[in-house]
Every structure is written in structure tokens, then in C-alpha cells.
Design a protein around this motif. Structure first.
Motif, PDB file in Angstrom:
ATOM      1  N   TYR A 246      29.141  32.940 -13.274  1.00  0.00           N
ATOM      2  CA  TYR A 246      30.163  31.897 -13.352  1.00  0.00           C
ATOM      3  C   TYR A 246      29.709  30.763 -14.265  1.00  0.00           C
ATOM      4  CZ  TYR A 246      33.190  28.053 -11.767  1.00  0.00           C
ATOM      5  OH  TYR A 246      34.058  26.990 -11.714  1.00  0.00           O
ATOM      6  N   ARG A 247      28.458  30.340 -14.083  1.00  0.00           N
ATOM      7  CA  ARG A 247      27.943  29.263 -14.932  1.00  0.00           C
ATOM      8  C   ARG A 247      27.888  29.694 -16.400  1.00  0.00           C
ATOM      9  NH1 ARG A 247      25.245  27.639 -10.062  1.00  0.00           N
ATOM     10  NH2 ARG A 247      25.276  25.363  -9.825  1.00  0.00           N
ATOM     11  N   ALA A 248      27.520  30.964 -16.643  1.00  0.00           N
ATOM     12  CA  ALA A 248      27.457  31.460 -18.019  1.00  0.00           C
ATOM     13  C   ALA A 248      28.843  31.371 -18.654  1.00  0.00           C
ATOM     14  CB  ALA A 248      26.951  32.904 -18.036  1.00  0.00           C
ATOM     15  N   HIS A 249      29.859  31.724 -17.890  1.00  0.00           N
ATOM     16  CA  HIS A 249      31.224  31.639 -18.398  1.00  0.00           C
ATOM     17  C   HIS A 249      31.583  30.177 -18.698  1.00  0.00           C
ATOM     18  CE1 HIS A 249      35.455  32.577 -18.903  1.00  0.00           C
ATOM     19  NE2 HIS A 249      35.732  31.570 -18.094  1.00  0.00           N
ATOM     20  N   LEU A 250      31.189  29.293 -17.780  1.00  0.00           N
ATOM     21  CA  LEU A 250      31.493  27.870 -17.978  1.00  0.00           C
ATOM     22  C   LEU A 250      30.842  27.302 -19.244  1.00  0.00           C
ATOM     23  CD1 LEU A 250      31.175  26.151 -14.456  1.00  0.00           C
ATOM     24  CD2 LEU A 250      33.263  26.521 -15.784  1.00  0.00           C
ATOM     25  N   VAL A 251      29.665  27.815 -19.588  1.00  0.00           N
ATOM     26  CA  VAL A 251      28.958  27.293 -20.768  1.00  0.00           C
ATOM     27  C   VAL A 251      29.846  27.412 -22.000  1.00  0.00           C
ATOM     28  CG1 VAL A 251      27.037  27.734 -22.359  1.00  0.00           C
ATOM     29  CG2 VAL A 251      26.615  27.640 -19.888  1.00  0.00           C
ATOM     30  N   THR A 252      30.465  28.577 -22.170  1.00  0.00           N
ATOM     31  CA  THR A 252      31.333  28.769 -23.344  1.00  0.00           C
ATOM     32  C   THR A 252      32.552  27.852 -23.267  1.00  0.00           C
ATOM     33  OG1 THR A 252      30.629  31.073 -23.481  1.00  0.00           O
ATOM     34  CG2 THR A 252      32.640  30.486 -24.670  1.00  0.00           C
ATOM     35  N   VAL A 253      33.149  27.767 -22.076  1.00  0.00           N
ATOM     36  CA  VAL A 253      34.349  26.928 -21.928  1.00  0.00           C
ATOM     37  C   VAL A 253      34.009  25.459 -22.209  1.00  0.00           C
ATOM     38  CG1 VAL A 253      36.141  26.160 -20.327  1.00  0.00           C
ATOM     39  CG2 VAL A 253      35.338  28.531 -20.251  1.00  0.00           C
ATOM     40  N   MET A 254      32.888  24.991 -21.684  1.00  0.00           N
ATOM     41  CA  MET A 254      32.515  23.585 -21.877  1.00  0.00           C
ATOM     42  C   MET A 254      32.134  23.311 -23.335  1.00  0.00           C
ATOM     43  SD  MET A 254      33.178  22.158 -19.138  1.00  0.00           S
ATOM     44  CE  MET A 254      34.247  23.367 -18.388  1.00  0.00           C
ATOM     45  N   ALA A 255      31.492  24.296 -23.988  1.00  0.00           N
ATOM     46  CA  ALA A 255      31.138  24.108 -25.403  1.00  0.00           C
ATOM     47  C   ALA A 255      32.410  23.977 -26.243  1.00  0.00           C
ATOM     48  CB  ALA A 255      30.275  25.272 -25.893  1.00  0.00           C
ATOM     49  N   LYS A 256      33.409  24.812 -25.934  1.00  0.00           N
ATOM     50  CA  LYS A 256      34.691  24.720 -26.654  1.00  0.00           C
ATOM     51  C   LYS A 256      35.308  23.331 -26.464  1.00  0.00           C
ATOM     52  CE  LYS A 256      37.776  27.929 -25.676  1.00  0.00           C
ATOM     53  NZ  LYS A 256      38.358  29.005 -24.826  1.00  0.00           N
ATOM     54  N   ARG A 257      35.332  22.885 -25.207  1.00  0.00           N
ATOM     55  CA  ARG A 257      35.941  21.575 -24.919  1.00  0.00           C
ATOM     56  C   ARG A 257      35.163  20.442 -25.577  1.00  0.00           C
ATOM     57  NH1 ARG A 257      37.562  22.054 -18.463  1.00  0.00           N
ATOM     58  NH2 ARG A 257      38.898  23.884 -18.726  1.00  0.00           N
ATOM     59  N   ALA A 258      33.824  20.579 -25.588  1.00  0.00           N
ATOM     60  CA  ALA A 258      33.000  19.520 -26.194  1.00  0.00           C
ATOM     61  C   ALA A 258      33.290  19.401 -27.683  1.00  0.00           C
ATOM     62  CB  ALA A 258      31.512  19.809 -25.950  1.00  0.00           C
ATOM     63  N   VAL A 259      33.434  20.553 -28.346  1.00  0.00           N
ATOM     64  CA  VAL A 259      33.744  20.525 -29.786  1.00  0.00           C
ATOM     65  C   VAL A 259      35.131  19.912 -29.987  1.00  0.00           C
ATOM     66  CG1 VAL A 259      34.094  21.901 -31.881  1.00  0.00           C
ATOM     67  CG2 VAL A 259      32.260  22.508 -30.282  1.00  0.00           C
ATOM     68  N   ALA A 260      36.081  20.288 -29.130  1.00  0.00           N
ATOM     69  CA  ALA A 260      37.431  19.715 -29.238  1.00  0.00           C
ATOM     70  C   ALA A 260      37.385  18.204 -29.019  1.00  0.00           C
ATOM     71  CB  ALA A 260      38.360  20.381 -28.224  1.00  0.00           C
ATOM     72  N   ASN A 261      36.581  17.752 -28.053  1.00  0.00           N
ATOM     73  CA  ASN A 261      36.462  16.309 -27.792  1.00  0.00           C
ATOM     74  C   ASN A 261      35.823  15.579 -28.972  1.00  0.00           C
ATOM     75  OD1 ASN A 261      37.542  16.645 -25.262  1.00  0.00           O
ATOM     76  ND2 ASN A 261      35.587  16.561 -24.159  1.00  0.00           N
TER      77      ASN A 261
END
Lengths: 263, 167
Positions: A246-261
């Protein structure tokens, strides 16, 4: 809590002398240490309160860097016009640590020295390629975070300030545990004088850089560039709050959001 | 034993404490100001929130000695000498912003700090986010948020008294 002696030195030199005692511990905001002492996880004979040391205060611009004194509280960093102008992602990150009362007491020096695997600040320090200033030397972020609750600081060495190089772009995103507000997985991304950096916190035992994502963003700075990159779950944390997968999946999602931010 | 000198609700106090004495213990056990509550004792619930030099802090996670020289305000220090309630207290009463009342002192202290630090005014969402450090286990958040929204208008001088709650 077991009882302890309490010292409040007014200079770094005096604090270092007091901390030469192996059973003494440094304290500033105390929002990590005091709960640990209440659980009797630690038994220092003396606490050295750093909050009276004027030379550890202040947030200032030094050339192409923002230098934040160890005693800067999260609320001060969040409200700093200097930080907001130069590194808005850092102000945003500080404004989302814990809750209001944690931000009114917790300090940048305490958070970074403690290196909690689920803390926010280590991601900003590593993700921006900051330099840690101590009572003895300067340490690059890449050499500072050694493992869970472990840093390059020696027992009688105090973090005095952190110098953050001003990036071209930077962004932060995290998924919080809704009860503790600690990070389940968070990503701090930046593009600047040190190239592209992606630091991940909360997911593993210690903040780490995600090399595949850094390479992808260096070639193409966009959320899409990291969307297909999978983080291996092998060394990630697994607990009642979430599995390593679950955390591994979150890493990609959070990286995407961080770049968008970051924009 | 070491001594701590601090101002609480405008009055100076000096007390003998241990290194490990928490600010909330000094307030409750030594100064007998029992309006400040201890809920979780793990810095999560916010029942112990007081103001230290103008900032809301969790007094269960602050050493008494670290507050030496500080100015502390507790729930007992809000009402005027003649008993007139602080606008936030008045709003909590008007909007029935409490059920069991255990979290109320901390809620009121956090709410006042939140409103004072946001003179531009707070939206409902911002009030909810500002209360993240305070738990109400009766889950009576709706009326607490309404009370804070009403109190901020009076605290910022936009209204002379708390807007009446809808019947």
C-alpha cells in the motif's frame, strides 16, 4: 516520567558541554521527546533545553539560500514571508505538520535531529539538497539521514541551522494517518541548482531518494513522467496502518501530486 | 528543587517543581486551576490547551520549567472580573457547542488562538482544519464550528454581540 535535572543554557558552547554527559538529552519543543519519556522509553538523567539559545533563532536569506535556525517553530516557518517568497513548498509543508499546537511548539532542528521515519521535514531537507549546520561542521543532506531515528550527529553535536538552496520549482504532497497525522507516504520534489531530487518519507524506515523518479523528471518534468514508475515494496514499512505494498502504491501517487503542486 | 516563576491569568506565581513536572500539573495541582483538563496525556486530544505567550499549546506536553517567565492564559482567565463571558465562551453557550463538556476548555482556548491569528476571517473548512488538534469524543463538532464562526464576527468587531442561534 522518571525525574531528571533540567538545564537551560544560553549559548551553544554551554549546551554542548552539558550534552557531553552521555545520559543527558537535548530538548526544544519536546513534542517527540516528552511523549517518549512518559512511556519510559528513555531515561535521561538531564534534559538540556535549547530554547533559550539566541544564536539558534532566526530565518534569513543568505545569497541563493534560505537559512533557518534550529529553533524555528513549524508555525514560524509556515508564516515566514522569506520562506514563502523563496521556497513556497517548504512553507506549505511546515503548515501541514501535525496540528496547530504541534506547530506552535515543534522545531525544525528537533524534527530533523530526531529523524522520525514518518516526519515531514526530512523529506524537505533531502528533497531540496539542504546543508545541515552543526556546532562542529556542515553536513550535506545526502550524508545526514542514516537510518530510523539515526543521523550523522554525534552525541555532543547540536544542529544549529539548515541552509536550503532556493530551487526553481519544488512541491510536496503526503498521505497522513488520519489519527496520528504522521505521514504514511510523502514526496518532496525539486528542480534546482542540485538537479532534480525526489525524497520519500513515511514509507520506509528512513527518508530516501527515489532515483528512477529523479531520472524521469530530469528528462520530462511532469506528473505523467512519474505516473508509471513503481516503487518496490521490499524495504518499506508494514504495520497496522498500511502494508508495504500500500505504501509503495502511495509513493507514486504522492510523487505525482508533489510534481503537480510544484507547477 | 527548582523554582518556576510565571504569570497565569495576569497574576504572578512562583512554585517549586520537579524537572519532570508538566505545565498542566503545575496549573491543576499546584495552582488548583482545574479548568484545564488532561484527556489523552499523549498530545493528541487538546483538552489541556492553554495559551503560552499568546500561542495555543498542549500543556500536557510542555515542561513547567520551560514556561519559566512566560505569560499563561487558561480557561479561568477569559471571563471579565464581573463574570461577563469572553465572546467565544458566550458563543459556545449560545450554539450549545458542548455535550459532556470535557473537551470544551481546550476547544475554547484553541478557537480563540485560531480566530486571533486569522483577522481576515475563517471559512467553515478553515475552522475545521484549525481544530485538528482538539478531539470531541461526543463528536459534537458541528455546533463548535458554528460557535467559532459566530464568535469571530464579534472578536473582529464586525458585530457587537453573538448572532443568535436559529431556533
Amino acid at each position: 516520567m522518571y525525574d531528571f535535572a533540567y538545564h537551560k543554557p544560553s549559548t551553544v558552547a554551554d549546551a554542548v558541554k552539558l550534552l557531553a554527559d552521555p545520559d543527558a538529552k537535548a530538548i526544544s519543543g519536546g513534542h517527540t521527546l516528552l511523549p517518549a519519556l512518559k512511556h519510559r522509553l528513555n531515561k535521561p538523567t538531564a534534559l538540556v533545553d535549547l530554547s533559550g539559545i539566541a544564536e539558534l533563532r532566526g530565518i534569513r536569506r543568505e545569497g541563493n539560500a534560505v537559512v533557518i535556525g534550529a529553533l524555528a517553530k513549524h508555525a514560524e516557518v509556515a508564516a515566514s514571508a522569506e520562506v514563502a517568497a523563496a521556497i513556497p513548498a517548504l512553507a506549505f509543508m511546515a503548515d501541514h505538520i501535525g496540528d496547530v499546537q504541534v506547530r506552535n511548539r515543534g522545531t525544525i532542528g528537533g524534527s530533523v535531529s530526531n529523524n522520525d521515519p514518518a516526519a515531514d521535514y526530512p523529506a524537505a531537507v533531502l528533497g531540496l539538497g539542504a546543508t545541515i549546520r552543526t556546532s562542529k561542521r556542515e553536513i550535506a543532506a545526502d550524508d545526514f539521514f542514516l537510518g530510523m531515528f539515526t543521523t550523522a550527529l554525534e552525541p555532543d553535536e547540536i544542529l544549529t541551522a539548515i541552509s536550503f538552496p532556493i530551487p526553481e520549482k519544488a512541491g510536496y504532497a503526503k498521505m497522513r494517518n488520519p489519527a496520528s497525522r504522521y505521514v504514511m507516504a510523502g514526496a518532496f520534489v525539486s528542480k534546482g541548482p542540485q538537479g532534480v531530487r525526489v525524497a520519500i518519507t513515511g514509507a520506509g524506515p528512513c527518508v530516501f531518494r527515489q532515483a528512477d523518479m529523479e531520472a524521469a523528471l530530469a528528462a520530462n518534468w511532469s506528473a505523467d513522467a512519474v505516473a508509471g514508475i513503481k516503487q518496490a515494496p521490499d524495504d518499506l514499512n508494514s504495520d497496522i496502518h498500511g502494508s508495504a505494498e500500500y505504501r509503495a502504491h502511495l509513493v507514486t501517487v504522492m510523487a505525482k501530486r508533489a510534481v503537480a503542486n510544484a507547477g | 528543587m527548582p523554582h518556576v516563576t510565571l504569570t497565569v491569568n495576569g497574576k504572578s506565581h512562583t512554585a517549586e517543581v520537579e524537572g519532570r513536572t508538566l505545565l498542566v500539573e503545575l496549573l491543576r495541582e499546584t495552582l488548583r486551576l482545574t479548568g484545564t483538563h488532561i484527556g489523552c496525556d499523549t498530545s493528541q486530544c487538546g483538552a489541556c490547551v492553554v495559551h503560552v505567550n499568546g500561542d495555543s499549546v498542549k500543556s500536557c506536553t510542555t515542561l513547567a520549567l520551560a514556561a519559566d517567565g512566560a505569560s499563561v492564559t487558561t480557561i479561568e482567565g477569559l471571563a471579565a472580573a464581573d463574570g461577563t463571558l469572553h465572546p467565544m465562551q458566550e458563543a459556545f453557550r449560545e450554539y450549545h457547542a458542548l455535550q459532556c463538556g470535557f473537551c470544551t476548555p481546550g476547544m475554547v482556548m484553541s478557537a480563540i488562538d485560531l480566530v486571533q491569528k486569522n483577522p481576515q476571517g475563517l471559512s467553515e473548512q478553515e475552522i475545521r482544519e484549525g481544530l485538528e488538534g482538539n478531539l470531541c469524543r461526543c463528536t459534537g463538532y458541528h455546533n463548535i464550528v458554528k460557535a467559532i464562526a459566530a464568535a469571530q464576527d464579534v472578536m473582529h468587531g464586525k458585530r457587537s454581540e453573538i448572532a443568535r442561534a436559529a431556533e
